[in-house]
Motif scaffolding. Structure first.
Motif, PDB file in Angstrom:
ATOM      1  N   CYS A   1       0.845  -1.168   0.000  1.00  0.00           N
ATOM      2  CA  CYS A   1       0.000   0.000   0.000  1.00  0.00           C
ATOM      3  C   CYS A   1       0.895   1.237   0.000  1.00  0.00           C
ATOM      4  O   CYS A   1       1.767   1.357   0.855  1.00  0.00           O
ATOM      5  N   GLU A   2       0.706   2.112  -0.952  1.00  0.00           N
ATOM      6  CA  GLU A   2       1.536   3.319  -1.053  1.00  0.00           C
ATOM      7  C   GLU A   2       0.992   4.434  -0.160  1.00  0.00           C
ATOM      8  O   GLU A   2      -0.213   4.638  -0.055  1.00  0.00           O
ATOM      9  N   TYR A   3       1.909   5.157   0.510  1.00  0.00           N
ATOM     10  CA  TYR A   3       1.541   6.324   1.311  1.00  0.00           C
ATOM     11  C   TYR A   3       1.418   7.501   0.343  1.00  0.00           C
ATOM     12  O   TYR A   3       2.403   7.922  -0.259  1.00  0.00           O
ATOM     13  N   VAL A   4       0.214   8.006   0.175  1.00  0.00           N
ATOM     14  CA  VAL A   4      -0.079   9.016  -0.839  1.00  0.00           C
ATOM     15  C   VAL A   4      -0.413  10.356  -0.193  1.00  0.00           C
ATOM     16  O   VAL A   4      -1.069  10.407   0.846  1.00  0.00           O
ATOM     17  N   ALA A  46      -3.696   4.364   3.292  1.00  0.00           N
ATOM     18  CA  ALA A  46      -2.427   4.212   4.015  1.00  0.00           C
ATOM     19  C   ALA A  46      -2.270   5.238   5.133  1.00  0.00           C
ATOM     20  O   ALA A  46      -1.598   4.969   6.133  1.00  0.00           O
ATOM     21  N   PRO A  59       7.806   0.525   6.194  1.00  0.00           N
ATOM     22  CA  PRO A  59       7.838   1.421   5.034  1.00  0.00           C
ATOM     23  C   PRO A  59       9.106   1.175   4.225  1.00  0.00           C
ATOM     24  O   PRO A  59      10.174   0.924   4.792  1.00  0.00           O
ATOM     25  N   ARG A  61      11.166   2.566   0.503  1.00  0.00           N
ATOM     26  CA  ARG A  61      11.255   3.538  -0.579  1.00  0.00           C
ATOM     27  C   ARG A  61      10.904   2.862  -1.901  1.00  0.00           C
ATOM     28  O   ARG A  61      11.316   1.732  -2.174  1.00  0.00           O
ATOM     29  N   LEU A  62      10.111   3.561  -2.694  1.00  0.00           N
ATOM     30  CA  LEU A  62       9.767   3.117  -4.044  1.00  0.00           C
ATOM     31  C   LEU A  62      10.249   4.183  -5.004  1.00  0.00           C
ATOM     32  O   LEU A  62      10.029   5.369  -4.772  1.00  0.00           O
ATOM     33  N   ARG A  73       8.784   7.573  -3.648  1.00  0.00           N
ATOM     34  CA  ARG A  73       7.477   7.222  -3.103  1.00  0.00           C
ATOM     35  C   ARG A  73       7.719   6.288  -1.924  1.00  0.00           C
ATOM     36  O   ARG A  73       8.814   5.760  -1.752  1.00  0.00           O
ATOM     37  N   VAL A  74       6.706   6.085  -1.104  1.00  0.00           N
ATOM     38  CA  VAL A  74       6.829   5.214   0.059  1.00  0.00           C
ATOM     39  C   VAL A  74       5.700   4.195   0.020  1.00  0.00           C
ATOM     40  O   VAL A  74       4.545   4.560  -0.185  1.00  0.00           O
ATOM     41  N   GLY A  75       6.043   2.946   0.220  1.00  0.00           N
ATOM     42  CA  GLY A  75       5.046   1.893   0.280  1.00  0.00           C
ATOM     43  C   GLY A  75       5.220   1.080   1.550  1.00  0.00           C
ATOM     44  O   GLY A  75       6.314   1.019   2.113  1.00  0.00           O
TER      45      GLY A  75
END
Length: 119
Positions: A1-4, A46, A59, A61-62, A73-75
């Motif tokens: 799940c990405e932190y948006v 998220a 968490p 890094r993406l 991005r962070v997932g």
């Protein structure tokens, strides 16, 4: 799940938190602390994942789809098998997820035997 959320500067994060202290609970600092993800007003599910002293998520890094490594991005990814009905949680690291060290500012209610008492 990405932190948006919105990608904002550290200065903008400070301004927003001064105007609305609760906003700081949704700031996720990106590497280096120059930018943050602000999920206070623009977010997905998220943003509602709880902090935990015995987390089942971590968490990671993406890389951006564009290949731009300056704004990662962070997932969230499972640290172990998660059963249906288990609460999702991650360990909040005050030095990595927020501009200010909030350690001790929020009572932790995770109930874990590893609970440190504060988030």
């Amino acid at each position: 799940c990405e932190y948006v959320g919105e990608i904002i500067t550290a200065a903008e994060a400070e301004r927003r938190e001064a105007a609305c202290p609760a906003a700081g609970l949704y700031h996720f600092e990106l590497s280096g602390g120059r930018f943050l993800i602000d999920a206070f007003a623009v977010r997905n599910v998220a943003a509602f994942i709880n902090f935990s002293c015995d987390p089942n998520l971590e968490p990671r890094r993406l890389d951006a789809l564009s290949g731009d490594k300056s704004l990662p991005r962070v997932g969230f990814f499972a640290r172990r098998d998660i059963k249906t009905g288990d609460e999702l949680g991650y360990r909040r690291d005050p030095n990595a997820t927020t501009r200010k060290n909030r350690s001790g500012s929020i009572v932790c209610l995770c109930g874990s035997k590893n609970c440190v008492g504060r988030v």
